[in-house]
Enzyme design. Structure first.
Site, PDB file in Angstrom:
ATOM      1  CE1 TYR A  87       0.069  -0.985   5.096  1.00 38.66           C
ATOM      2  CE2 TYR A  87      -1.259  -2.054   3.406  1.00 38.66           C
ATOM      3  CZ  TYR A  87      -0.151  -2.045   4.231  1.00 38.66           C
ATOM      4  OH  TYR A  87       0.749  -3.086   4.193  1.00 38.66           O
ATOM      5  CE  LYS A 138       3.395  -0.899   3.344  1.00 38.72           C
ATOM      6  NZ  LYS A 138       4.789  -1.057   3.842  1.00 38.72           N
TER       7      LYS A 138
END
Length: 245
Positions: free
Chosen positions: A163, A167
């Site tokens: 994750y 990002k």
């Protein structure tokens, strides 16, 4: 009336963003990977008295779906004023650097990074016709490499190789996008809504969707003298909002 496309808007923060846009007299194209779920969200909004909203089937991981969504919206409007790239996934578990699978990385990047690129490139022509085009890419403070490497950061011990790296990647794409559009009317920014209580994190978040929505809308509505190519998280920096890369 301004027009907006919000991806991943059938629930959670995306749904709240759509609701707050409607409260500000903006027409909302509510993007949802599953059209039935999107229509249910629209029905809920209409039952609350909001009529300027339409569900659009939009799977950001699928080229054809994005092309069809662009075609559908293009038949309804010649201008798109605001694009909010909100759709995202966590990538599942485990997320350590040595145990996360290649499939996890692939799936997360397909949505969180490539999805943003697909949708932005598909709709940029409609946005170029706006007199105040605004792009808000929903990121996360977890994507800040500076904060992730700072032991004093509030979320230093919350690590996720999949994750967080996705990002960070979309952050860099946004910096370059803002640079490429710097001599135009566009304002392009990244907003982390904060650790918000939604299904996305198993409702473990501490913030509300209402606050998250307000943080995103702030940069969807900024004036021509506002920032571009910046990274904001008001949870981390309540004073100016801007956080390090």
């Amino acid at each position: 009336m301004k027009t907006t496309l919000v991806t991943g808007a059938n629930k959670g923060i995306g749904f709240e963003v759509a609701k707050q846009l409607l409260q500000n007299n903006v027409f909302v194209y509510l993007g949802s990977r599953n059209l039935e779920n999107g229509q249910q969200a629209v029905d809920e909004l209409k039952s609350a008295g909001f009529n300027n909203v339409e569900a659009i089937e939009l799977d950001v991981t699928n080229d054809q779906s994005v092309k069809e969504a662009r075609k559908t919206i293009g038949e309804k409007t010649s201008v798109l004023d605001i694009l909010i790239n909100n759709a995202g996934i966590s990538g599942g578990q485990p997320q350590t650097s040595l145990s996360a699978t290649m499939q996890q990385f692939h799936d997360a990047y397909e949505t969180n990074v490539f999805g943003v690129v697909r949708v932005t490139q598909a709709f940029i022509d409609l946005m170029q016709k706006s007199d105040q085009p605004r792009i808000v890419n929903v990121s996360s403070g977890q994507g800040s490499i500076t904060l992730a490497s700072d032991p004093t950061s509030a979320y230093y011990n919350f690590k996720g190789a999949v994750y967080q790296s996705s990002k960070s990647a979309v952050n860099m794409y946004t910096v370059v996008l803002a640079f490429d559009l710097k001599d135009t009317l566009f304002k392009v920014n990244l907003v982390s809504p904060g650790f918000t209580k939604t299904d996305f994190n198993g409702n473990r978040g501490t913030g509300t969707v209402e606050d998250a929505g307000k943080r995103i809308l702030k940069y969807a509505f900024i004036g021509q003298d506002g920032p571009t190519g910046k990274f904001f998280c008001e949870e981390t920096n309540p004073l100016t909002g801007e956080i390090p890369w």
